[in-house]
Write an enzyme that holds these catalytic residues in place. Structure first.
Site, PDB file in Angstrom:
ATOM      1  N   HIS A 110       0.831  -1.204   0.000  1.00 55.60           N
ATOM      2  CA  HIS A 110       0.000   0.000   0.000  1.00 55.60           C
ATOM      3  C   HIS A 110       0.874   1.266   0.000  1.00 55.60           C
ATOM      4  O   HIS A 110       2.015   1.228  -0.454  1.00 55.60           O
ATOM      5  CB  HIS A 110      -0.998  -0.046   1.164  1.00 55.60           C
ATOM      6  N   GLU A 157      -1.889  -0.052   8.105  1.00 55.32           N
ATOM      7  CA  GLU A 157      -1.042  -1.086   7.524  1.00 55.32           C
ATOM      8  C   GLU A 157       0.078  -0.465   6.699  1.00 55.32           C
ATOM      9  O   GLU A 157       1.216  -0.943   6.716  1.00 55.32           O
ATOM     10  CB  GLU A 157      -1.886  -2.015   6.654  1.00 55.32           C
ATOM     11  N   HIS A 164       3.049  -7.079   4.396  1.00 53.00           N
ATOM     12  CA  HIS A 164       1.660  -6.714   4.661  1.00 53.00           C
ATOM     13  C   HIS A 164       1.288  -7.081   6.088  1.00 53.00           C
ATOM     14  O   HIS A 164       2.039  -7.747   6.800  1.00 53.00           O
ATOM     15  CB  HIS A 164       0.713  -7.438   3.692  1.00 53.00           C
ATOM     16  N   GLU A 220       2.044 -11.761   5.440  1.00 52.93           N
ATOM     17  CA  GLU A 220       1.076 -11.074   6.300  1.00 52.93           C
ATOM     18  C   GLU A 220       1.574 -11.286   7.726  1.00 52.93           C
ATOM     19  O   GLU A 220       1.491 -12.384   8.270  1.00 52.93           O
ATOM     20  CB  GLU A 220      -0.326 -11.674   6.121  1.00 52.93           C
TER      21      GLU A 220
END
Length: 331
Positions: free
Chosen positions: A121, A158, A213, A295
């Site tokens: 992101h 995040e 992430h 993640e």
């Protein structure tokens, strides 16, 4: 340090008279008595603290024996890194200059290797929803350019988490001699789009790419998982050559991440293995070099969130990812 030269008093400790020295000789003796210890103290201080005046605790032992002192690692969470701690975070990331890698045990071991870190992101994606909502071709289908990502219930995003871990990971890998590139460093208004993220790794001829992430699953879902590319051959996507090495990379990262952070593989995906294979991620589908996603935890679970917002824990996360990459690149 005690002074071991001749007694400065004209009488010895037992009261026996000593021959009187001339005033000039007495003056020289006194001067030496002052200057010699001072010089020794100054030398020891330099050996202990170095020219930058920051002692690392190893001090004179290394200087006296001629051996190198222990490497200086980033000061995590002490407010001295030069970077402001993100909102909702307990500690800041170390700056690259805080730990140059000089004297580290693995220095130069990854010379010639290229690692691309892909911080998921972008902190300002939220200001560019129209741009990130446009679709791009990922081979199997079309998908949004990018998303805003998730956040903890307290608002720690995040995107800020991934960038912080990326900075820490970059420092660790550079200490090993690797060339490290980031797909973004909050240096662009949004993105890059998922297809461009893949192209960045491909263009760099990276030996390994890791996309960082944190998940946004339901409360009670805890742990990390590593996402591996599935075998895809559709449109511009052809992952067949990278499936095997990417799996090797992912397994090593999962094992070292668990060991470094003390956290367990996901309890809600991956069947307890910490490994998941997907064919719907553009960043994997379009990659031509070994690549995985990690993640690191679930931001929507309060216990995982407490870890993710801790600078000390993020340093452990970076260490675990780094060790997995190093093991993979060393073969």
């Amino acid at each position: 340090m005690s002074y071991t030269g001749p007694p400065l008093d004209p009488f010895d400790p037992f009261g026996a008279p000593q021959p009187r020295r001339s005033p000039l000789r007495r003056g020289l003796t006194v001067a030496l008595a002052v200057l010699v210890p001072g010089a020794l103290v100054g030398w020891l201080a330099y050996a202990t603290f170095g020219p930058d005046g920051e002692g690392d605790g190893s001090g004179s032992a290394g200087a006296a024996t001629g051996t190198a002192s222990a490497p200086r690692w980033p000061n995590v969470g002490n407010g001295k890194s030069g970077l402001a701690a993100p909102s909702g975070s307990t500690d800041a990331a170390p700056s690259d200059s805080a730990s140059s890698g000089a004297g580290s045990s693995g220095e130069g071991s990854l010379a010639g290797k290229v690692v691309v870190i892909d911080p998921g992101h972008n902190p300002t994606n939220v200001e560019h929803t129209a741009e990130i909502n446009r679709t791009v071709d990922i081979g199997t289908h079309s998908k949004e350019c990018d998303t805003t990502g998730t956040s903890t219930n307290s608002g720690y995003s995040e995107a800020r988490f991934t960038l912080d871990v990326a900075h820490r990971l970059r420092t660790l890998l550079q200490q090993q001699g690797a060339t490290v590139k980031l797909t973004q460093d909050a240096d662009r208004p949004y993105g890059p789009c998922v297809d461009e993220r893949a192209r960045i790794g491909n263009a760099a001829h990276a030996d390994a790419v890791v996309s960082i992430h944190a998940d946004g699953s339901g409360a009670g879902n805890r742990g990390f998982h590593v996402i591996l590319p599935g075998s895809v051959r559709a449109g511009a996507a052809d992952t067949r050559a990278i499936v095997g090495p990417s799996k090797d990379l992912g397994k090593l990262i999962a094992a070292d991440f668990a060991a470094a952070t003390g956290t367990s593989p996901s309890n809600y995906i991956g069947g307890g293995t910490g490994l998941v294979t997907r064919e719907d991620l553009g960043g994997l589908n379009l990659s031509t070099v070994p690549k995985v996603f990690i993640e690191c935890g679930n931001m929507r679970d309060s216990k995982d969130a407490a870890l993710l917002t801790s600078g000390a824990w993020r340093q452990k996360a970076a260490q675990g990812i780094s060790e997995g990459i190093v093991s993979f690149l060393r073969g």
